[in-house]
Scaffold this motif. Structure first.
Motif, PDB file in Angstrom:
ATOM      1  N   LEU A   1      94.939  -4.670 113.893  1.00 47.38           N
ATOM      2  CA  LEU A   1      95.822  -3.276 114.377  1.00 47.38           C
ATOM      3  C   LEU A   1      95.766  -2.172 113.570  1.00 47.38           C
ATOM      4  O   LEU A   1      96.180  -2.277 112.282  1.00 47.38           O
ATOM      5  N   ASN A   2      95.293  -0.942 114.247  1.00 44.17           N
ATOM      6  CA  ASN A   2      95.343   0.428 113.359  1.00 44.17           C
ATOM      7  C   ASN A   2      96.572   0.956 113.346  1.00 44.17           C
ATOM      8  O   ASN A   2      97.033   1.928 114.268  1.00 44.17           O
ATOM      9  N   THR A   3      97.474   0.268 112.529  1.00 48.36           N
ATOM     10  CA  THR A   3      98.878   0.954 112.363  1.00 48.36           C
ATOM     11  C   THR A   3      98.827   2.513 111.998  1.00 48.36           C
ATOM     12  O   THR A   3      99.550   3.226 112.638  1.00 48.36           O
ATOM     13  N   ASN A   4      97.930   2.944 111.339  1.00 52.08           N
ATOM     14  CA  ASN A   4      97.819   4.454 110.747  1.00 52.08           C
ATOM     15  C   ASN A   4      97.597   5.083 111.985  1.00 52.08           C
ATOM     16  O   ASN A   4      98.303   6.137 112.183  1.00 52.08           O
ATOM     17  N   ARG A   5      96.727   4.737 112.786  1.00 55.97           N
ATOM     18  CA  ARG A   5      96.419   5.574 114.133  1.00 55.97           C
ATOM     19  C   ARG A   5      97.818   5.642 114.997  1.00 55.97           C
ATOM     20  O   ARG A   5      98.235   6.501 115.644  1.00 55.97           O
ATOM     21  N   MET A   6      98.380   4.422 115.193  1.00 62.29           N
ATOM     22  CA  MET A   6      99.800   4.449 115.786  1.00 62.29           C
ATOM     23  C   MET A   6     100.812   5.246 115.264  1.00 62.29           C
ATOM     24  O   MET A   6     101.506   5.949 115.871  1.00 62.29           O
ATOM     25  N   TRP A   7     100.783   5.074 113.912  1.00 60.17           N
ATOM     26  CA  TRP A   7     101.855   6.185 113.505  1.00 60.17           C
ATOM     27  C   TRP A   7     101.491   7.665 113.949  1.00 60.17           C
ATOM     28  O   TRP A   7     102.505   8.495 114.016  1.00 60.17           O
TER      29      TRP A   7
ATOM     30  N   ALA B   1      98.266  11.232 127.788  1.00 60.46           N
ATOM     31  CA  ALA B   1      96.940  10.723 127.421  1.00 60.46           C
ATOM     32  C   ALA B   1      97.244  10.155 125.969  1.00 60.46           C
ATOM     33  O   ALA B   1      96.460   9.094 125.600  1.00 60.46           O
ATOM     34  N   LEU B   2      98.203  10.579 125.256  1.00 58.28           N
ATOM     35  CA  LEU B   2      98.757  10.019 123.988  1.00 58.28           C
ATOM     36  C   LEU B   2      99.100   8.647 123.977  1.00 58.28           C
ATOM     37  O   LEU B   2      98.847   7.759 123.247  1.00 58.28           O
ATOM     38  N   LEU B   3      99.946   8.423 125.164  1.00 57.44           N
ATOM     39  CA  LEU B   3     100.408   6.984 125.460  1.00 57.44           C
ATOM     40  C   LEU B   3      99.336   6.136 125.702  1.00 57.44           C
ATOM     41  O   LEU B   3      99.048   4.704 125.251  1.00 57.44           O
ATOM     42  N   VAL B   4      98.390   6.425 126.498  1.00 57.27           N
ATOM     43  CA  VAL B   4      96.996   5.784 126.642  1.00 57.27           C
ATOM     44  C   VAL B   4      96.459   5.424 125.322  1.00 57.27           C
ATOM     45  O   VAL B   4      96.001   4.272 125.447  1.00 57.27           O
ATOM     46  N   ASP B   5      96.260   6.552 124.605  1.00 57.84           N
ATOM     47  CA  ASP B   5      95.712   6.107 123.166  1.00 57.84           C
ATOM     48  C   ASP B   5      96.462   5.040 122.556  1.00 57.84           C
ATOM     49  O   ASP B   5      95.766   4.319 121.764  1.00 57.84           O
ATOM     50  N   LEU B   6      97.621   5.088 122.631  1.00 60.51           N
ATOM     51  CA  LEU B   6      98.518   4.234 121.978  1.00 60.51           C
ATOM     52  C   LEU B   6      98.392   2.782 122.454  1.00 60.51           C
ATOM     53  O   LEU B   6      97.923   1.816 121.536  1.00 60.51           O
ATOM     54  N   PHE B   7      98.417   2.591 123.437  1.00 60.75           N
ATOM     55  CA  PHE B   7      97.909   1.653 124.484  1.00 60.75           C
ATOM     56  C   PHE B   7      96.731   1.163 124.084  1.00 60.75           C
ATOM     57  O   PHE B   7      96.617  -0.304 123.855  1.00 60.75           O
ATOM     58  N   ASN B   8      95.873   1.868 124.100  1.00 61.25           N
ATOM     59  CA  ASN B   8      94.434   1.180 123.763  1.00 61.25           C
ATOM     60  C   ASN B   8      94.156   0.817 122.394  1.00 61.25           C
ATOM     61  O   ASN B   8      93.504  -0.236 122.060  1.00 61.25           O
ATOM     62  N   THR B   9      94.830   1.425 121.281  1.00 59.24           N
ATOM     63  CA  THR B   9      95.120   0.799 120.039  1.00 59.24           C
ATOM     64  C   THR B   9      95.569  -0.505 120.012  1.00 59.24           C
ATOM     65  O   THR B   9      94.995  -1.447 119.411  1.00 59.24           O
ATOM     66  N   ILE B  10      96.512  -0.722 120.763  1.00 56.26           N
ATOM     67  CA  ILE B  10      97.248  -2.329 120.763  1.00 56.26           C
ATOM     68  C   ILE B  10      96.145  -3.096 121.735  1.00 56.26           C
ATOM     69  O   ILE B  10      95.843  -4.269 121.297  1.00 56.26           O
ATOM     70  N   TYR B  11      95.633  -2.745 122.686  1.00 51.78           N
ATOM     71  CA  TYR B  11      94.686  -3.354 123.453  1.00 51.78           C
ATOM     72  C   TYR B  11      93.547  -3.930 122.625  1.00 51.78           C
ATOM     73  O   TYR B  11      93.079  -4.985 122.658  1.00 51.78           O
ATOM     74  N   VAL B  12      92.947  -3.122 122.013  1.00 55.28           N
ATOM     75  CA  VAL B  12      91.547  -3.298 121.173  1.00 55.28           C
ATOM     76  C   VAL B  12      91.804  -4.378 119.844  1.00 55.28           C
ATOM     77  O   VAL B  12      91.353  -5.199 119.797  1.00 55.28           O
ATOM     78  N   SER B  13      93.171  -4.170 119.472  1.00 56.09           N
ATOM     79  CA  SER B  13      93.768  -5.287 118.665  1.00 56.09           C
ATOM     80  C   SER B  13      93.670  -6.573 119.013  1.00 56.09           C
ATOM     81  O   SER B  13      93.538  -7.632 118.372  1.00 56.09           O
ATOM     82  N   PHE B  14      94.157  -6.761 120.183  1.00 53.89           N
ATOM     83  CA  PHE B  14      94.230  -8.200 121.052  1.00 53.89           C
ATOM     84  C   PHE B  14      92.769  -8.390 121.413  1.00 53.89           C
ATOM     85  O   PHE B  14      92.408  -9.709 121.498  1.00 53.89           O
TER      86      PHE B  14
END
Length: 581
Positions: free
Chosen positions: A55-61, A35-48
């Motif tokens: 890109l929400n780097t804080n959320r990624m960190w 689930a965390l990996l999906v959230d990480l992917f979703n953050t990158i996907y939203v930025s594109f």
């Protein structure tokens, strides 16, 4: 499944709860990173997809830090699972073996007559080993494979019921295939266990009888029974694997086809725009985590089914009825009364028929008769190694069935013709008669049994180890140690199975002297083959084909011109026999 867990746990399924809970927590801990990996992917996907957001780097960190920290959680969950499953496995196995051995000790000797000698050894060692392995390796996976898919289906169905149903639609088909072949698996497991038990029995027979095998030149290829038993075991093993392998693989393919169907359906929905990429990715990642324990369980299904049969064999023995009775012997020196006793090792073949007699306290009673007349059976029934089919045996004024077997045997000492010594020191073998005996008491009993001198002459004295069965000692030495045991026990009833029958004259004299010390002021029942040794008995009971045909003193029976008189004169004639050249 309830019966499976009940049998596997030896009747205490609650002992599996800690490992079951740990298995579920471990499974959940493995799903969370998906689930965390999906959230990480979703953050990158939203930025594109939305460059204006960035890109929400804080959320990624934060997600990356949680993933790193979650490694510790996964480690703790797996460590807990490891500890609890192995603790449960080894504890259940150790306590179960002891419990089963204790239960077997309370069973009638008739139970052992019905079992192959290698069967019980395999039951306690091999079957419990199989169960132990299943509890430590298969049960946690089974619980995860059942609980996690249900939890996942419940959660995923809210995200997209179409994807969730397609993912799990093939699972019932795989389970159905295994259910349809369950009877075949049970029969194959039973045949394999029987072949394994037969091979163990033949091997035990081979090792025990190696002297006879060598003497009759039966060793090597000529000992066909051993070779054939191993051949049958090989064939049973091949059939077990060859027949069940394809069925289990078929169930695995059916179950895992749900992943393929889910990917195909997800791709179709994704192209059609009715499914988002993050949700599709979540199903992919969670699916791999869910189907992994399912696949492992299906792969190990044959082993689990085999262990279920092993567990059932253990439970069958544990449910064998123990001998009744809870009372103690009330009289210090009780009489022994047989009242119309009928008994047979096989119910349809009586060994004793309507036998009645009374043995008075502090008297010597001799049992006489041809081989197979029932002499040894009488002594075994007095010790309650078996229960009778008809009539009553009284110890004092108590029916023997009301007396606890262990409490009854506290009042009985037995000296068998074939003495068995345990693989221990001589002192500890004598101490069996009284486990809390001091060294002084052991030596006093040995002196009365005329074995102190030869024991003292051994390199380590009473600490000298003896081989299993007493293989390092002579027959006379073993007999005297057995009598020392009985002297140390100091029971009021003595059962003697012609302890001097197979001894040379020198040993016979020593053993006879020891017996005289043993029987003083006791109730003695002895089996006599040489009638000259029982001339002074208070009562002589003559048995013939399971019936009491004569009873009385030596003089009375000798004048009766019956079986006893005939046996007496035959033995008198035999004493003058010698080899003619």
């Amino acid at each position: 499944m309830k019966n499976y867990l009940y049998n596997i746990s030896g009747g205490s399924p609650r002992s599996l709860w800690p490992s079951a809970i740990a298995a579920i927590l471990d499974g959940i801990a493995k799903i969370i990173p998906a689930a965390l990996l999906v959230d990480l992917f979703n953050t990158i996907y939203v930025s594109f997809a939305h460059p204006e957001i960035g890109l929400n780097t804080n959320r990624m960190w934060v997600v990356c830090l949680i993933l790193f920290a979650w490694l510790l959680v996964e480690y703790a969950a797996y460590a807990s699972l490891y500890d609890k499953t192995y603790l449960a496995a080894y504890s259940l196995s150790a306590t179960g073996r002891l419990k089963l051995a204790e239960h077997i000790r309370h069973l009638s000797l008739g139970f052992f007559g019905k079992r192959d000698p290698g069967d019980l050894t395999n039951l306690i060692l091999s079957d419990y080993g199989q169960v132990e392995h299943t509890i430590s390796h298969n049960v946690p996976q089974l619980i995860s494979a059942v609980v996690l898919p249900i939890m996942a289906l419940t959660g995923l169905i809210w995200l997209d019921f179409r994807m969730a149903l397609v993912m799990f639609i093939a699972v019932p088909l795989g389970v159905l295939l295994l259910w349809l072949t369950d009877t075949i698996q049970a029969r194959l497991s039973e045949n394999h266990v029987q072949a394994k038990n037969e091979a163990a029995s033949r091997l035990q027979e081979y090792l025990t009888g190696i002297r006879e095998i060598k003497a009759h030149n039966m060793s090597g290829k000529r000992f066909e029974r051993l070779r054939l038993s191993f051949d049958r075991l090989k064939q049973a093993s091949i059939r077990l694997e060859a027949i069940m392998g394809p069925m289990i693989m078929g169930a695995m393919l059916l179950t895992r086809s749900g992943m393929t169907l889910m990917i195909w359906t997800g791709s179709y929905l994704l192209v059609g725009g009715s499914l988002s990429l993050p949700v599709f990715l979540l199903f992919l990642l969670v699916g791999t985590k869910i189907f992994e324990p399912l696949t492992i369980v299906l792969m190990n299904y044959g082993e689990m089914r085999y262990s279920a049969y092993s567990a059932q064999r253990i439970m069958d023995v544990q449910q064998e009825q123990t001998m009744e009775g809870s009372a103690d012997v009330t009289a210090a020196h009780p009489s022994i009364i047989f009242d119309q006793v009928t008994f047979g090792y096989e119910a349809q073949t009586p060994v004793l028929s309507g036998v009645s007699f009374t043995i008075k306290p502090k008297t010597i009673t001799a049992l006489v008769g041809a081989s197979g007349s029932g002499k040894s059976t009488v002594t075994r029934l007095i010790a309650r190694f078996w229960d009778i089919q008809a009539g009553t045996i009284y110890i004092g004024d108590q029916s023997i069935r009301t007396i606890a077997p262990e409490k009854l045997l506290q009042h009985i000492s037995i000296v068998f013709q074939d003495v068995y010594l345990f693989q221990d020191t001589i002192g500890n073998n004598i101490r069996i008669g009284k486990m809390d005996a001091t060294q002084a008491e052991i030596e006093a009993a040995a002196k009365r049994a005329c074995c102190h001198d030869f024991i003292s002459g051994l390199p380590q004295g009473y600490n000298t180890p003896v081989g299993e069965g007493g293989s390092t000692l002579s027959g006379g030495e073993k007999q005297r140690i057995s009598i020392a045991r009985a002297l140390l026990k100091n029971a009021s009833i003595i059962l003697l199975d012609e302890a001097t029958a197979s001894l040379d004259p020198e040993n016979e004299a020593a053993v006879q002297q020891a017996i005289n010390a043993l029987v003083a002021d006791k109730t003695v029942i002895l089996i006599a083959h040489r009638l000259k040794t029982i001339q002074n008995a208070d009562n002589i009971i003559v048995l013939d084909q399971g019936r009491l045909v004569e009873e009385g003193t030596h003089d009375k029976l000798l004048n009766g011109q019956g079986i006893y008189s005939r046996l007496w004169h035959l033995q008198q004639q035999a004493e003058g026999w010698q080899v003619k050249t």
